[in-house]
Scaffold this motif. Structure first.
Motif, PDB file in Angstrom:
ATOM      1  N   PHE A 240       0.841  -1.189   0.000  1.00  0.00           N
ATOM      2  CA  PHE A 240       0.000   0.000   0.000  1.00  0.00           C
ATOM      3  C   PHE A 240       0.878   1.242   0.000  1.00  0.00           C
ATOM      4  O   PHE A 240       2.055   1.193   0.376  1.00  0.00           O
ATOM      5  N   SER A 241       0.314   2.352  -0.438  1.00  0.00           N
ATOM      6  CA  SER A 241       1.071   3.611  -0.441  1.00  0.00           C
ATOM      7  C   SER A 241       1.479   3.963   0.982  1.00  0.00           C
ATOM      8  O   SER A 241       0.754   3.707   1.942  1.00  0.00           O
ATOM      9  N   GLY A 242       2.664   4.538   1.102  1.00  0.00           N
ATOM     10  CA  GLY A 242       3.164   4.963   2.401  1.00  0.00           C
ATOM     11  C   GLY A 242       4.147   4.016   3.046  1.00  0.00           C
ATOM     12  O   GLY A 242       4.599   4.264   4.167  1.00  0.00           O
ATOM     13  N   TRP A 243       4.524   2.935   2.359  1.00  0.00           N
ATOM     14  CA  TRP A 243       5.433   1.976   2.969  1.00  0.00           C
ATOM     15  C   TRP A 243       6.856   2.528   3.063  1.00  0.00           C
ATOM     16  O   TRP A 243       7.401   3.058   2.102  1.00  0.00           O
ATOM     17  N   ASP A 244       7.441   2.417   4.253  1.00  0.00           N
ATOM     18  CA  ASP A 244       8.819   2.835   4.505  1.00  0.00           C
ATOM     19  C   ASP A 244       9.642   1.570   4.728  1.00  0.00           C
ATOM     20  O   ASP A 244       9.550   0.946   5.793  1.00  0.00           O
ATOM     21  N   PRO A 245      10.453   1.148   3.752  1.00  0.00           N
ATOM     22  CA  PRO A 245      11.169  -0.123   3.880  1.00  0.00           C
ATOM     23  C   PRO A 245      12.218  -0.123   4.980  1.00  0.00           C
ATOM     24  O   PRO A 245      12.553  -1.186   5.517  1.00  0.00           O
ATOM     25  N   GLU A 246      12.766   1.046   5.315  1.00  0.00           N
ATOM     26  CA  GLU A 246      13.773   1.085   6.380  1.00  0.00           C
ATOM     27  C   GLU A 246      13.121   1.004   7.756  1.00  0.00           C
ATOM     28  O   GLU A 246      13.565   0.248   8.624  1.00  0.00           O
ATOM     29  N   ALA A 247      12.061   1.765   7.948  1.00  0.00           N
ATOM     30  CA  ALA A 247      11.358   1.720   9.232  1.00  0.00           C
ATOM     31  C   ALA A 247      10.470   0.493   9.352  1.00  0.00           C
ATOM     32  O   ALA A 247      10.022   0.137  10.441  1.00  0.00           O
ATOM     33  N   LYS A 248      10.187  -0.140   8.207  1.00  0.00           N
ATOM     34  CA  LYS A 248       9.291  -1.308   8.137  1.00  0.00           C
ATOM     35  C   LYS A 248       7.915  -0.994   8.731  1.00  0.00           C
ATOM     36  O   LYS A 248       7.362  -1.755   9.525  1.00  0.00           O
TER      37      LYS A 248
END
Length: 822
Positions: free
Chosen positions: A122-130
């Motif tokens: 979904f939109s808004g995913w932050d891969p570093e912060a998970k």
């Protein structure tokens, strides 16, 4: 449970077992009720006797399947794909209850124009912060702050169009490829369920740990809630979602905040970010809903706990509440990880056997050996209280001091149980506890009293929460016991000035004039000497077959309103406003509630679940009298319901899976799953571990078997630990019924006997033959008359981000035949 709470406003079973016989379709999915909830199962059988179609969707042919009209085997871990396929079928074949969907859910509301869903993310995913930034999941609002909507459901940004697009991929063919259900069987299943998407028809879905014990367990449940709202099956006679609780008081335990993230009555738990009571309430109160009353419930709770010290001048002792650290969780598995990390030195275990019952059991056992002290309260010695005897342990190297507190058994203690349909019933002590054993309540009261004595002379500010704690539960007639009714009265709530019990949560105030230990239980003790949990009034059946039909005048009490007390407000079917159309006229086959124009009020055979305003009017908190989900914003059911792992559920593969995600290649597993970092947290791949394994329970045994394997006749009923193996797989591996086999996962091995069976069938997944094996969980090596290896040696600690529950219903394993005895 966030799955139900996010959708409907309350995280509990939506209906009552007594109403189940009104269903047209009963779907068991994630539940083997005939074995695990056998007393409740009779109500489902009554539905079948009255003509309901009963379907069991389960990887195994079990006792529930044997009583169903139809068993549908499928691959464990693909529940969301199957349910998503039902959603797609209901929409594409126009089998949803349009008026219910438009009027009673948020399907018509417009979502932020920047919302996107792309290949599993979904939109808004932050891969570093998970984690997700949920800003694009919000609703569009007008100048008045109210949400924008399109009642035609045609606007491309409305919720309905989003679910239509996302679930369009869940075709019968794709569902079959993922789950193993043949296309024709799935279509027949979809036709049967979706035929209830009209007024006068209803279906109920029944689940338990088969849905919850996954890395996306909450979203499994969410998918079912969306389907049931589309079909108009929530709040109507015979409809709903029956969340079957695993033990006699699991519901009561969550109601009264045994879980780390809640205060009693699901008021939430403050974090370090909440600097004051007003700050906490402002950030956690759902506006335009009945939750506008949260200040009354929370302040009354603080008054119950700290009495005269909780005043407006000191923020009602809000500072006394413990605050969760930012980004921290304190679940069962977090605790054991913290022990391994050296951050937790002591542990109290009450009525549990985590050395056997916890996933990745070897990790838990290793953690116990690192404690300074361990207190175990139980009826019997078990593997947790004697963990140093387990395989791989060296007692000479273990410094843990272990204290055993002998616990009283069920017949030796008084109090209440809150069962699976929110019904609170009082049980009476039959005999005095044997020997030096005591009830759990006695131990808790004694700990509180002794802590208060210990800190009585302290002047430190950190000790004030204990010094000021209201702890007056002594029984004047029995100095060695506590007064259970004093506890019940505090839970119910009372007027501070007079000490008189309040009649219900509607009487609670936010000025400190009332105290209440759990607002949803308010009304259970409405006046001195009246314990509604102990009520046993019963209406006589008015039909020879024993079933009571509701009459238009509400005279037939088929919901047994005089038997026990069901929260909230003794209501048996929550959201029952949905059983009537927007004008207040019943549209379900058995009327539950309706608007009485002559009397100018809501009435019915159940306690009405809506705000006391006429259809077409709006209550002061901003909820119209036309809507049934009063705990949700604007009274609308949450088809769109943001959670940390997404606003809608979609199919993800388990952490250990035999196949890639056949829908989303970019993101195969749920991105928000939580896994731990230790030498014990290992995961397998299908090359080394080609078979799908699942765990389950048996009627003859309970949880880790401490109580049942101690009883000779139950131990004899199922004496040996076993693994169910499909006949075709057994032939391939040269295994015969009764052979000893070694089952191995990335985390360990167990030796069990083979049960070669047709109850598990090969499935075609992504064009390949896939096998499932199954193991019960009840054996352990030390306790009881019969012993066996610990199944949870095999299961992983990969957990759902919402509730931190483990994925023990599906993992990868291998097996091989071994010599007798392993």
């Amino acid at each position: 449970m966030p799955g139900l709470g996010t959708s409907f406003g309350r995280g509990a079973m939506t209906t009552a077992l007594w109403d189940i016989p009104n269903a047209d379709v009963v779907v068991f999915m994630g539940s083997n009720a005939a074995e695990n909830h056998p007393i409740s199962f009779k109500w489902f059988l009554r539905a079948k006797q009255k003509g309901a179609t009963v379907i069991c969707v389960d990887p195994r042919y079990n006792r529930t399947a044997s009583k169903a009209d139809w068993w549908i085997p499928f691959r464990s871990g693909t529940d969301t794909a199957v349910l998503g396929g039902l959603i797609n079928y209901a929409i594409t074949h126009n089998k949803f209850h349009r008026e219910y969907v438009v009027k009673y859910t948020n399907a018509s509301l417009l979502v932020h124009p920047d919302f996107r869903f792309d290949d599993g993310l979904f939109s808004g995913w932050d891969p570093e912060a998970k984690k997700y930034d949920q800003s694009t999941w919000a609703f569009q609002t007008g100048p008045d702050g109210q949400p924008l909507s399109d009642p035609t459901l045609e606007h491309p940004q409305c919720v309905f169009q989003h679910i239509k697009r996302i679930y369009a991929e869940y075709t019968p063919e794709k569902v079959s490829e993922i789950s193993g259900i043949p296309v024709d069987d799935f279509i027949k299943f979809a036709e049967t369920v979706c035929a209830t998407g009209t007024a006068g028809k209803s279906a109920v879905f029944v689940y338990a740990m088969g849905w919850t014990q996954h890395t996306k367990g909450v979203q499994n449940i969410r998918t079912a809630t969306i389907l049931q709202m589309l079909l108009g099956n929530i709040g109507v006679a015979g409809g709903g979602i029956a969340a079957l609780r695993g033990h006699a008081n699991v519901q009561g335990a969550t109601d009264l905040a045994v879980l780390y993230h809640d205060l009693p009555g699901y008021l939430g738990q403050p974090t370090e970010a909440h600097k004051s009571l007003s700050d906490f309430l402002a950030k956690t109160t759902t506006k335009n809903s009945y939750w506008e009353n949260k200040p009354k419930f929370l302040i009354s709770l603080l008054k119950a706990w700290w009495g005269e010290h909780a005043t407006a001048e000191n923020d009602f002792c809000f500072d006394y509440l413990p605050k969760m650290a930012a980004g921290e969780t304190y679940s069962h598995y977090d605790i054991f990880q913290s022990i391994l990390d050296g951050r937790v030195k002591g542990l109290i275990v009450v009525g549990q056997n985590p050395a056997v019952g916890s996933a990745n059991a070897r990790k838990v056992q290793a953690a116990l050996a690192k404690l300074d002290w361990l207190v175990v309260s139980d009826l019997f010695l078990n593997e947790t209280s004697e963990f140093w005897k387990l395989e791989g342990m060296n007692p000479a190297e273990i410094q843990t001091e272990v204290i055993l507190l002998p616990a009283a058994g069920p017949l030796e203690k008084e109090g209440s149980f809150t069962n699976t349909h929110r019904l609170i019933q009082w049980k009476h002590k039959m005999i005095e506890p044997m020997g030096e054993s005591h009830s759990d309540g006695w131990y808790m009261v004694q700990i509180g009293k002794r802590l208060k004595q210990l800190y009585a002379d302290s002047t430190a500010a950190k000790d004030l929460p204990i010094k000021h704690l209201v702890w007056d539960y002594d029984d004047p007639d029995n100095p060695n016991e506590f007064d259970h009714l004093k506890v019940l009265k505090e839970i119910n709530g009372y007027d501070v000035a007079t000490g008189k019990p309040v009649s219900g949560f509607g009487a609670l105030q936010d000025d400190g004039s009332t105290a209440c230990g759990c607002w949803i239980y308010s009304g259970i003790y409405p006046e001195e000497g009246v314990n509604k949990a102990d009520a046993r009034l019963r209406a006589a059946p008015n039909r020879p077959d024993g079933w009571t039909e509701a009459k238009a005048d509400g005279s037939a009490d088929y919901l047994h309103l005089g038997w026990g007390f069901a929260w909230p407000a003794n209501r048996r079917v929550i959201y029952n406003r949905a059983s009537a159309d927007p004008s207040g006229k019943p549209w379900s086959k058995v009327p539950l509630v309706w608007w009485d124009e002559a009397e100018g009020k809501w009435t019915g055979v159940d306690v009405p679940d809506m705000l006391p305003v006429a259809p077409g009017q709006v209550h002061a908190v901003g909820v119209p009298g036309d809507t049934p989900f009063i705990m949700k914003a604007w009274g609308l059911g949450g088809i769109w319901g943001p959670l940390p792992d997404g606003p809608l559920p979609v199919h993800y593969e388990p952490r250990e899976s035999p196949t890639p995600n056949l829908l989303y290649r970019k993101q195969g597993t749920i991105p928000t799953m939580k896994i731990y970092d230790s030498e014990f947290d290992l995961f397998g791949d299908p090359e080394r571990f080609p078979y799908v394994a699942t765990t389950y329970r048996l009627t003859e045994h309970l949880t880790s078997g401490v109580m049942t394997r101690t009883l000779p006749y139950l131990a004899e009923a199922f004496a040996r630990h076993f693994c169910e193996i499909p006949r075709e797989l057994a032939q391939r591996e040269g295994i015969r019924n009764g052979d000893w086999v070694e089952v191995e996962s990335a985390r360990g091995k167990v030796r069990v006997q083979a049960m070669v069976t047709n109850r598990l069938r090969p499935l075609r997944i992504g064009g390949r033959e896939t096998f499932l094996i199954g193991l019960p969980i009840h054996w352990a090596p030390n306790s009881g008359h019969v012993q066996g290896d610990i199944t949870n040696t095999l299961t992983p600690q990969a957990v759902d981000v919402n509730v931190q529950i483990q994925e023990s219903k599906v993992f990868l394993a291998n097996l091989r035949k071994v010599s007798v005895g392993g």
